[in-house]
Design a protein around this motif. Structure first.
Motif, short mmCIF file in Angstrom:
data_model
loop_
_atom_site.label_atom_id
_atom_site.label_comp_id
_atom_site.label_asym_id
_atom_site.label_seq_id
_atom_site.Cartn_x
_atom_site.Cartn_y
_atom_site.Cartn_z
N ASP A 31 0.76 -1.28 -0.01
CA ASP A 31 -0.45 0.22 0.07
C ASP A 31 1.07 1.71 0.18
O ASP A 31 0.29 2.05 -0.26
CB ASP A 31 -0.80 0.02 0.98
N ALA A 57 -4.66 -0.04 -4.41
CA ALA A 57 -6.25 -0.34 -4.62
C ALA A 57 -6.68 -1.50 -4.47
O ALA A 57 -6.17 -2.49 -5.07
CB ALA A 57 -7.02 0.77 -5.14
N GLY A 58 -7.52 -2.22 -2.87
CA GLY A 58 -8.22 -3.66 -3.30
C GLY A 58 -6.56 -4.64 -2.83
O GLY A 58 -6.17 -4.00 -1.99
N GLU A 59 -6.36 -5.64 -3.55
CA GLU A 59 -5.44 -6.34 -3.29
C GLU A 59 -4.29 -5.51 -4.53
O GLU A 59 -2.81 -6.89 -4.74
CB GLU A 59 -5.68 -7.74 -3.77
N THR A 82 0.59 -2.68 -9.75
CA THR A 82 -0.65 -1.55 -10.33
C THR A 82 0.37 -0.41 -10.31
O THR A 82 -0.09 0.46 -9.22
CB THR A 82 -1.54 -3.05 -9.17
N LYS A 116 -5.34 -5.74 -14.75
CA LYS A 116 -5.79 -5.50 -13.41
C LYS A 116 -7.38 -5.63 -13.08
O LYS A 116 -8.58 -5.08 -13.70
CB LYS A 116 -5.40 -4.17 -13.27
N GLY A 117 -7.36 -5.71 -11.36
CA GLY A 117 -8.72 -5.21 -11.29
C GLY A 117 -8.17 -5.38 -9.86
O GLY A 117 -7.61 -4.90 -8.94
N THR A 118 -9.75 -5.02 -9.01
CA THR A 118 -9.74 -4.75 -7.48
C THR A 118 -9.15 -5.66 -6.93
O THR A 118 -8.61 -5.93 -5.87
CB THR A 118 -11.41 -4.39 -6.93
N ASN A 119 -9.37 -6.74 -7.29
CA ASN A 119 -8.85 -7.96 -6.81
C ASN A 119 -8.68 -9.01 -7.87
O ASN A 119 -8.01 -8.90 -8.80
CB ASN A 119 -10.02 -9.00 -6.24
N ASN A 121 -5.39 -9.77 -8.60
CA ASN A 121 -3.66 -9.43 -9.38
C ASN A 121 -2.63 -10.28 -9.53
O ASN A 121 -2.06 -9.60 -10.70
CB ASN A 121 -3.89 -7.44 -9.08
N THR A 140 -8.74 -11.15 -12.38
CA THR A 140 -9.08 -9.71 -12.50
C THR A 140 -11.11 -9.91 -12.15
O THR A 140 -11.17 -9.01 -11.99
CB THR A 140 -8.89 -8.31 -13.23
N TYR A 141 -10.82 -11.15 -11.45
CA TYR A 141 -12.71 -11.61 -11.94
C TYR A 141 -13.30 -11.77 -13.16
O TYR A 141 -14.51 -11.44 -13.34
CB TYR A 141 -13.22 -10.65 -10.41
#
Length: 326
Positions: A31, A57-59, A82, A116-119, A121, A140-141
């Motif tokens: 972070d 952000a997120g993961e 990221t 990339k995604g919120t989760n 990664n 990334t879901y």
């Protein structure tokens, strides 16, 4: 297995760990986007520098670290992180002679465009015995990416140190294997065979033997499948028992750090199969466990992950522990 000592405390969102030749450690903060040097004897922390362009952000954020296979001469540190647009890998010159906080050179991006995604990664990088760079990515879901061999999401990639597709790759691209959900653990055994850990969705987490070109099933298979076109895991766990991130090889076993499971798993190996049922250690003693790295012989470094937004951090979190295994 026993905890020999606590090497360092009060780390913020530690993720990647790279042992230096002199026994010190480089650790990334997901972070904060920084790399810190830990004195392997005293635990003293010195900030090496920040990685520009990190967008946590997120993961996502600053995740895996790896030293160049030519580190003794080029002093290059590789990082997976990221940005606002993608996940990417850059290498930076680490100049210990410069002032603390200013020891990282400008990043040289060697590979970019990983979804990339919120989760999901991914984020683990490691140089293999062949001196190629292996990269664990997530889908990334967007589950369809895992089966799309043209996408770098939901894959294990194999690259040259300059970021090109490695010679001998099965599809003539960066892709080494596909059908993965979120790979965050990479390790080789004493015979140079590659293993990887993988997060399941709601049912099965996996430890896999990695064979070039194979399809590991996601999203069509989670855990063992009846379909022969998918490569089955060596072993599998319910997600509340594992949620695995890093893995390491030592003393004939794969050692796997569990986040949600809050324990360290030992998987004894015979060839590329488990030779006995997995054993759990440290259950709930140190909270979420993110990264485990070989320290040579029967020793491991273990990084906790209580400050990642999903833990319950207490005094001293997060930590790096030294373990003795057998």
């Amino acid at each position: 297995m026993k905890v020999v000592r606590t090497v360092a405390e009060d780390l913020r969102t530690p993720w990647g760990l790279a042992p230096l030749p002199d026994g010190d450690l480089l650790v990334s903060s997901r972070d904060e986007g920084t790399i810190t040097r830990i004195d392997g004897r005293t635990g003293r922390k010195t900030e090496v520098g920040s990685v520009p362009g990190v967008a946590p952000a997120g993961e996502g954020g600053l995740m895996g670290l790896a030293l160049s296979p030519s580190y003794a001469s080029d002093h290059m540190v590789y990082a997976y992180f990221t940005t606002d647009s993608d996940n990417r890998i850059a290498r930076m010159l680490y100049d210990e002679k410069r002032p603390a906080g200013e020891q990282l050179g400008a990043p040289d991006t060697v590979f970019k465009g990983i979804p990339k995604g919120t989760n999901h990664n991914g984020g683990r990088i490691a140089f293999g015995p062949d001196k190629m760079l292996y990269v664990g990515t997530g889908e990334t879901y967007a589950t369809e990416l895992a089966q799309d061999k043209k996408s770098t999401g939901g894959k294990i990639l194999r690259l040259t140190p300059e970021g090109e597709p490695a010679p001998g790759n099965p599809f003539g691209s960066p892709v080494h294997t596909y059908g993965h959900r979120n790979v965050q653990g990479l390790a080789w055994d004493s015979r140079q065979r590659l293993f990887a850990s993988e997060f399941g969705q709601d049912t099965w987490d996996e430890l896999n033997h990695i064979k070039p070109g194979d399809n590991y099933g996601w999203p069509d298979a989670e855990g063992t499948s009846d379909d022969a076109k998918y490569h089955d895991p060596i072993t599998q766990w319910h997600t509340d028992e594992a949620s695995p991130s890093g893995i390491a090889y030592a003393e004939g076993s794969i050692w796997m750090a569990g986040l949600r499971g809050q324990r360290l798993w030992r998987v004894p190996l015979r060839g590329t199969e488990a030779s006995a049922e997995p054993q759990a250690f440290l259950k709930g003693e140190y909270g979420r466990l993110r990264t485990v790295v070989s320290a040579g012989g029967d020793k491991l470094w273990l990084v906790t992950s209580e400050t990642d937004g999903r833990g319950s951090p207490g005094d001293g979190d997060d930590r790096i522990l030294e373990l003795k295994v057998s």
